[in-house]
Design an enzyme around this catalytic site. Structure first.
Site, PDB file in Angstrom:
ATOM      1  N   HIS A 116       2.894 -22.949   6.774  1.00 14.53           N
ATOM      2  CA  HIS A 116       3.985 -23.598   7.503  1.00 14.53           C
ATOM      3  C   HIS A 116       4.386 -24.898   6.790  1.00 14.53           C
ATOM      4  O   HIS A 116       4.694 -25.909   7.433  1.00 14.53           O
ATOM      5  CB  HIS A 116       3.530 -23.876   8.944  1.00 14.53           C
ATOM      6  N   TYR A 160      10.011 -16.042  17.581  1.00 17.45           N
ATOM      7  CA  TYR A 160       8.728 -16.303  18.213  1.00 17.45           C
ATOM      8  C   TYR A 160       8.618 -15.297  19.359  1.00 17.45           C
ATOM      9  O   TYR A 160       9.638 -14.900  19.926  1.00 17.45           O
ATOM     10  CB  TYR A 160       8.692 -17.699  18.818  1.00 17.45           C
ATOM     11  N   THR A 206       6.834 -15.737  13.422  1.00 20.41           N
ATOM     12  CA  THR A 206       5.884 -16.834  13.179  1.00 20.41           C
ATOM     13  C   THR A 206       4.604 -16.580  13.954  1.00 20.41           C
ATOM     14  O   THR A 206       4.645 -16.411  15.173  1.00 20.41           O
ATOM     15  CB  THR A 206       6.496 -18.166  13.612  1.00 20.41           C
ATOM     16  N   LYS A 238       4.677 -14.155   9.490  1.00 25.06           N
ATOM     17  CA  LYS A 238       4.668 -15.385   8.686  1.00 25.06           C
ATOM     18  C   LYS A 238       3.592 -16.348   9.161  1.00 25.06           C
ATOM     19  O   LYS A 238       3.569 -16.704  10.353  1.00 25.06           O
ATOM     20  CB  LYS A 238       6.024 -16.074   8.776  1.00 25.06           C
ATOM     21  N   ARG A 241      11.957 -26.810   2.057  1.00 25.96           N
ATOM     22  CA  ARG A 241      12.494 -28.161   1.875  1.00 25.96           C
ATOM     23  C   ARG A 241      13.509 -28.275   0.743  1.00 25.96           C
ATOM     24  O   ARG A 241      14.530 -28.967   0.917  1.00 25.96           O
ATOM     25  CB  ARG A 241      11.345 -29.152   1.679  1.00 25.96           C
ATOM     26  N   ARG A 271       2.747 -33.793  14.090  1.00 28.30           N
ATOM     27  CA  ARG A 271       3.349 -34.410  12.901  1.00 28.30           C
ATOM     28  C   ARG A 271       3.608 -35.872  13.179  1.00 28.30           C
ATOM     29  O   ARG A 271       4.558 -36.225  13.888  1.00 28.30           O
ATOM     30  CB  ARG A 271       4.648 -33.675  12.549  1.00 28.30           C
ATOM     31  N   SER A 296      16.478 -19.391  11.070  1.00 30.98           N
ATOM     32  CA  SER A 296      15.506 -19.879  12.033  1.00 30.98           C
ATOM     33  C   SER A 296      15.970 -19.583  13.456  1.00 30.98           C
ATOM     34  O   SER A 296      17.164 -19.618  13.762  1.00 30.98           O
ATOM     35  CB  SER A 296      15.316 -21.385  11.862  1.00 30.98           C
ATOM     36  N   GLY A 305       5.133 -24.870  -0.565  1.00 30.77           N
ATOM     37  CA  GLY A 305       4.793 -25.571  -1.795  1.00 30.77           C
ATOM     38  C   GLY A 305       5.608 -25.197  -3.018  1.00 30.77           C
ATOM     39  O   GLY A 305       5.433 -25.810  -4.069  1.00 30.77           O
TER      40      GLY A 305
END
Lengths: 377, 377, 377, 377
Positions: free
Chosen positions: D273, D147, D173, D249, D328, D182, D124, D306
């Site tokens: 994302h 970015y 991205t 992405k 995650r 969020r 990242s 996912g």
């Protein structure tokens, strides 16, 4: 409403004006509190996993209404034509056993409430009160519920008695060649309480039934009489016994409905027996359109199973039913408030239908058209 | 935010930059805590089983967004054209009764927040403050909400008063020929608190309403005035009274929308009354496409019922709405923080729309196209 | 039923008449109480997130029945033809490992109940009792379950032994090239209890297995024998070893079913291994129609995975299966009541099928047609 | 696994053989226990109502697998071709910010685990460690995440640094023209803990960033650099800076994917994302087929968002993805066990994919075809 309170006055006022708002969930909760669990479960329960019982409700929920506006609904004509006669509204009472288990006044209370509200009552073959008592108690339009029993003599006797009592039609159960399996009843060891009789059935049975028989013995007599061998020829035979119109209750297919018409049925009641016979059977309201198509106006189509709201009645009408039959809601009213409780339910449903029609832009049942419904999502 | 805290300063900065993040669930929870249950339930509740209330939200959730990337969204133009005029964003406030029940400053607070945020406010016929007071309190663009009452004289008086007060348009409720049944209100014995007036309605009623009438008497006066006999001819009559543009609120069908246009409606508000009238009515956003198709650009289409997120606004625009109307969120803001709370909600929604547009690759409302949506799954 | 109670007498009476009502949930609850968690979880669990395990049930629930009425169902013929022979009903027992973990009498109890109820038992390769013991314990029709092992000598030995024991067919597992991942077993550190043997497997293994091996060592031997390299040619090789008919178990696609027929399979068992192998694999009953189409009558199609109700059996027949296989329900009966418990389950399922056929208007399995089912909703 | 326990030895054995079974729910629960709520929520949370976050999982669940049998899966070739090079398996690590918030060893631990498991790591832009440190810590294949910032000089500096560090590709991205909202982060007042740096970003920022800036100041610097005005021309500009292949992405539409190819993208990463940007955006796996169709083999398609199970990877491959990216799960492994925890997750997912391929009858990723999937039900 508690037992000590007087029944509320019932006024038959302008449509939608005088009925108190109906809260069926509260009535059912009250009934549950008042009744022994065995009785509550008998009325509330369904077959096996109770999937059809639940899907009967979900199928109504999935049908979305597409209301019209500004249609001049200053008065709503809720009347419908049933078996050639005009009825003030399209709500009838399903044949249900053992009203005496819900309230001491049993079917007599139900019949009085039916009379007070212009409702046709289909008196169950398993009514605790005899059909003649029900007839004497009120001037409600009565239909009589019959099974064709193994002992055709009992059946013949039964038809003669109910015809003599002045009923307007016979409702013939055709979805019970065997008695459905209802786990709640099995768990509770359900049997008819000994203090309750089954008047019509006992009279028709005559000497075939021990006069001292009560409770489980009556249950067993009935179970022994259920005849799984029935065919459409037995409908012909039944027609030969009587000039009363026949309504066949428990049809869920278009092809069966067409056969019913060919065998002279005056009416077809689309029903899965309130989810009490074949679990996972299709919801009645899902089956309704194919039955309406197949009958093509040659007989009256009624919708039974799952009706709890005025919008449900409206949806059944939109799909082509002439009328609906309601069961459990009547029992909850009866258990919670006797005659007044039943009247409260019937007036409440009638008022809900009236409101639903007004809010949908339909000023009469004739104006309720299929395009009021959106496809299920 | 507690009552003792000063309202946060509201700055009208660059889009998406200054609005604090909106947490409507928290605001609703706070409103629920502050309000008497009767008031909270009045605002939050829906008709019967609240199925439409819930489906209004689920219908938005089922519409998945298909965002575009790299479209140069450095600035987003949220403005839209409504009734021929340019508005800075497409969010309006639905006509809702009794803001005074949510906050002591009632509609005056709402109107000030509307002005501060460039929001059009549809002032309810059942506003506690009179339309003249609302007008005086802010320079927000106002629409006035009307019913055609049984007493056409009251209606005429009403139209004259609101026209005199300088509103820009009339919002005519057409989905309430009868008052919907809302169980929470029945259970709570809802009635307007005695300390609250209904300014515009009382003024229009004139001598027809006892000057001493409060609370339930006002409710009854209104209920007695609801006219279920309304037809499209009454829309013509209403048009003859005024040169203000008419928006018809409560249309859920393409055919009705086409009729509305033929009767001169300047706008059609697709709405199921926030799920408060006919339960199981189709979700507004589900009905939106057929209305947009039928109107075919001849009038403005707005979407009301179920909007809680900026993505909801975006979806309504993608389906062809010019603007949306929001109701309950404004009330939660009002109850939680008065004028500042309403502004927080409006700015928050505006910021969410701005963010949703940016993340979808739409730099203006004109660039929001139907293919931003996937079919429901 | 508790351990101290004598087993209820099992009578093989007229269909539907003598079987006590089946309450599988209660039986499973009783099994859960009696068994060590490791054993209960071994039987109850599925692969990974147990999605297929749940979907196996939901897929049956989504298939709605469209019952026929008045079809003369005075007697119901539940018999079916399997592998060319007539069986009294279409319910078979799936091959499941380690019945001894459910009840001290293990497979012998299961086999006796199978004999008493006319049920075909597929004896697992991982039976605790040896196939000869099972054969000696009852005269139930037996099928024997085989894997083609890495060590083809073990496989050959296995086939010879079970053929010698007089089984009627071989059930070949084809959906386990690797052992599925079952989180419950991992969490519990599952291994075969040391006091339990695996009779048939040990005998077939001969000198390849340490005579003193127990528990985890047996598990490891089996795992080391699983051969992921199997192809259709191994089916040919297996056919060359024996004249017994082969049923291939674990097929979920029409194309694979057609290949199975081409390789001489006498039967295809549509199965996802009870949700124990590949999680999110399609529910068996969803895959059934394409398999029936592809096989086109050239072999028998059986349905395994998810059957718990007589209506499930009826649905499988309506979709073209000759018979179904049930697994977990048999284990719950075994754990709760030994031989009598298994018989209770089998008679109960048979009675439920009989009832479902009667209530659907089907007087024989041959009369069960696809149009008894509505499309999933 | 507790902090005091030594990390388990990681062996890179035959596919599927040595990896301990993966229990991601347990790992996530352990991570939740170990991490401050602010950190856990930062990693776990999604945008707004987290509908897309949940639908990402449900979309995988709805895709049912149709496994093949007897396909000779004795060895499985999990390798795939990415950007023209061969990778041992199709699982990559998504660019995720702030690994140092999950574990003291941060990205260095992740990179070591990536190297040990043959996994490509997309580092990242918001890594706590600088790209040079990550590069030095392991020989894992690295991609660098960029970015295009408002300050193109920062961007240029960034590209030069990561190119100098020897990364193989740039992951750009494109779905974040604004930072998603969020709610968990807002509620927690999220900011980067003061003891953590952002090495690469600080270096690229040079004098534009106060050397003493920490925590919220770094957040603000980043937010101020996000450039919503980006267009496809900026992709061209970025290409002009470097010869590294670009992967875009955050693409969810076929038309955007085709444009990406036209602008020279070597890869398209279908991603929402992780549900962190636009709530109610379509699930990535739902969007995958249209992207694969539009790209038509002209670039590599990867699937992000996912993925938690080997069957998810298999489904993505079946729909035409070359590889997947996981986010995650890697963080949960890192938080629970540092380098060993990450390796456990990666080996576990790899082993699950290997098992899923075997159980589906696919002996290589090339053999994974679209017909392994049934349509969603």
């Amino acid at each position: 409403m508690t037992a000590a309170e007087p029944a509320p006055a019932i006024e038959w006022g302008p449509a939608g004006a005088t009925a108190p708002p109906l809260d069926l969930d509260a009535l059912e909760a009250e009934a549950r509190e008042r009744l022994p669990p065995m009785a509550y479960d008998f009325f509330a329960g369904g077959a096996h996993d109770e999937i059809t019982l639940r899907e009967n409700r979900r199928a109504f929920h999935r049908l979305a209404l597409r209301p019209r506006v500004l249609r001049g609904v200053g008065s709503r004509d809720l009347s419908t034509t049933l078996l050639g006669g005009r009825r003030p509204h399209p709500i009838c009472i399903s044949p249900m056993a053992f009203h005496g288990m819900a309230h001491k006044d049993g079917e007599l209370a139900t019949a009085r409430a039916a009379a007070a509200t212009g409702t046709t009552l289909a008196v169950s073959l398993f009514s605790n009160a005899a059909i003649e008592e029900v007839r004497a108690a009120s001037d409600a339009p009565l239909w009589s519920h019959v099974y064709v029993f193994r002992d055709r003599g009992v059946t013949r006797e039964l038809v003669e008695r109910v015809e003599g009592a002045g009923v307007e039609a016979l409702v013939v159960t055709v979805d019970a060649p065997l008695y459905g399996h209802r786990p709640r009843d099995v768990r509770n060891g359900f049997r008819l309480p000994a203090h309750l009789d089954v008047g019509t059935l006992r009279a028709a049975a005559g000497g075939r039934l021990d006069p001292a028989a009560t409770g489980a013995e009556l249950d067993e007599f009935f179970l022994s009489q259920v005849d799984p061998a029935l065919t459409w020829r037995d409908v012909d035979w039944l027609r030969s016994l009587t000039s009363l119109p026949l309504l066949l209750k428990g049809i869920l297919r278009g092809d069966d409905a067409a056969i019913a018409v060919e065998h002279g049925a005056a009416g077809v009641i689309v029903s899965n027996h309130g989810g009490r016979q074949l679990d996972t059977a299709v919801p009645s309201v899902t089956a309704l359109p194919e039955v309406v198509d197949a009958v093509a106006g040659r007989a009256d189509v009624l919708l039974d199973s799952g009706v709890r709201r005025g919008t449900d009645v409206l949806k059944a009408l939109a799909l082509g039913a002439r009328a609906v039959m309601v069961g459990r809601p009547v029992i909850w009213g009866l258990a919670a408030g006797g005659e007044a409780g039943v009247a409260q339910v019937l007036l409440g449903l009638r008022a809900e239908l009236d409101l639903a029609m007004a809010l949908s832009g339909a000023s009469s049942t004739a104006a309720v058209s299929p395009d009021l419904l959106a496809l299920p999502s």
